[in-house]
Design an enzyme around this catalytic site. Sequence first.
Site, PDB file in Angstrom:
ATOM      1  CB  SER A  24       5.376  -1.646  12.044  1.00 11.82           C
ATOM      2  OG  SER A  24       4.957  -0.305  12.265  1.00 11.82           O
ATOM      3  CG  ASN A  36      -1.699   1.255   1.413  1.00  9.22           C
ATOM      4  OD1 ASN A  36      -1.735   2.093   0.501  1.00  9.22           O
ATOM      5  ND2 ASN A  36      -2.345   1.414   2.557  1.00  9.22           N
ATOM      6  CD1 TRP A  37       3.487   1.122  -3.141  1.00 11.12           C
ATOM      7  CD2 TRP A  37       3.385   2.469  -4.934  1.00 11.12           C
ATOM      8  NE1 TRP A  37       4.179   0.519  -4.158  1.00 11.12           N
ATOM      9  CE2 TRP A  37       4.132   1.314  -5.271  1.00 11.12           C
ATOM     10  CE3 TRP A  37       3.192   3.444  -5.914  1.00 11.12           C
ATOM     11  CZ2 TRP A  37       4.691   1.124  -6.542  1.00 11.12           C
ATOM     12  CZ3 TRP A  37       3.730   3.252  -7.178  1.00 11.12           C
ATOM     13  CH2 TRP A  37       4.479   2.109  -7.487  1.00 11.12           C
ATOM     14  CE  LYS A  38      -0.079   3.155   4.852  1.00  9.91           C
ATOM     15  NZ  LYS A  38      -0.019   3.261   6.301  1.00  9.91           N
ATOM     16  CD  GLU A  53      -3.345  -2.305   7.294  1.00 12.87           C
ATOM     17  OE1 GLU A  53      -2.310  -2.604   6.692  1.00 12.87           O
ATOM     18  OE2 GLU A  53      -3.897  -1.198   7.178  1.00 12.87           O
ATOM     19  CD  GLU A  60      -2.797   5.514   6.788  1.00 10.49           C
ATOM     20  OE1 GLU A  60      -2.770   5.554   5.541  1.00 10.49           O
ATOM     21  OE2 GLU A  60      -1.883   4.998   7.469  1.00 10.49           O
ATOM     22  CG  HIS A 109      -5.712   1.972   5.219  1.00 13.02           C
ATOM     23  ND1 HIS A 109      -5.269   2.925   6.121  1.00 13.02           N
ATOM     24  CD2 HIS A 109      -4.708   1.073   5.087  1.00 13.02           C
ATOM     25  CE1 HIS A 109      -4.041   2.602   6.499  1.00 13.02           C
ATOM     26  NE2 HIS A 109      -3.679   1.485   5.887  1.00 13.02           N
ATOM     27  N   GLY A 144       2.676   2.422  10.802  1.00 13.55           N
ATOM     28  CA  GLY A 144       3.639   3.507  10.645  1.00 13.55           C
ATOM     29  C   GLY A 144       4.315   3.918  11.942  1.00 13.55           C
ATOM     30  N   GLY A 163       5.072   1.390   4.568  1.00 12.73           N
ATOM     31  CA  GLY A 163       6.392   1.980   4.351  1.00 12.73           C
ATOM     32  C   GLY A 163       7.379   1.071   3.631  1.00 12.73           C
TER      33      GLY A 163
HETATM   34  P1  13P Z   1       3.166   0.435   7.650  1.00 14.30           P
HETATM   35  O1  13P Z   1       3.647  -0.849   7.060  1.00 14.30           O
HETATM   36  O2  13P Z   1       3.888   1.640   7.126  1.00 14.30           O
HETATM   37  O3  13P Z   1       3.076   0.386   9.134  1.00 14.30           O
HETATM   38  O4  13P Z   1       1.656   0.615   7.115  1.00 14.30           O
HETATM   39  C1  13P Z   1       0.769  -0.436   7.231  1.00 14.30           C
HETATM   40  C2  13P Z   1      -0.444  -0.089   6.453  1.00 14.30           C
HETATM   41  O5  13P Z   1      -1.199   0.784   6.826  1.00 14.30           O
HETATM   42  C3  13P Z   1      -0.692  -0.839   5.213  1.00 14.30           C
HETATM   43  O6  13P Z   1      -1.977  -0.594   4.724  1.00 14.30           O
END
Ligand code: 13P
Length: 244
Positions: free
Chosen positions: A208, A9-11, A164, A95, A93, A170, A230
């Site tokens: 993470s 997930n590149w966000k 998650e 976020e 997600h 993150g 990440g």
């Molecule tokens: P990280 O791997 O950066 O913690 O993010 C996880 C995430 O939200 C994947 O959708």
Amino acid sequence: MRERWVIGNWKMNGTLPRNAALLDALKASAPTRAKLAVCVPSVYLAQASALLAGSAIAWGAQDVSANADGAYTGQISASMLQEFGAKFAIVGHSERRLFNAESNEDVAKKADAAAMVGIRPVICVGESLAERAEDRAEAVVCAQLAACAEVLAKFPALAILAYEPVWAIGTGKTATPAQAEAMHAFLRRELAKISAAAANVPILYGGSVKPSNAAELFAQPNIDGGLIGGASLVAADFVAIAAA
Ligand code: 13P
């Protein structure tokens, strides 16, 4: 045998040249037992589609509209994603639940809209630190899952679930393999209540995940791969995670 996926997930990260370098490096990497996919910002779907066509790596979006078409400024429909060859759409997600006020019902509608056109919804669930501290983690993810029960019953072969924990995203704080497995086993039991087919929906862990902790997490019986933030932006890390 359940499917195993490692999905990046590149966000909201990337530029055309950086994406090209990352995708080229992924294409050049050795195949892994887990299948690989990247969920890119929607403006880069055409680029992913062009660069990954013919490769074993799938691509998808990070969100999808619940609506088919019409006056929804800024939204992108499932059929539009499909035009670019998207195989996945992440829905719910944390976020988006947080910054875009998406409810469990919104998430279920989005998952349904995606699955209706054959796009695999990656349905995210997870509790906050406060909810875990109050011993409500299972109740929270159970409610998130319950909202999607109908979609999971209708499309068990398409749906993917991602656990998650919000406190692990993150933050560098990964759930321990035992903590993650306990929640995945709980989710598996809840899926089994929906249908026998739903019990085989892959459950990915996200939060993470790094090359250093992936193997131990993925060795858990109910963890079928990962949703990687990440570390999916660094080709070597992402491939090392998939190899785990
Ligand atoms: P990280 O791997 O950066 O913690 O993010 C996880 C995430 O939200 C994947 O959708």
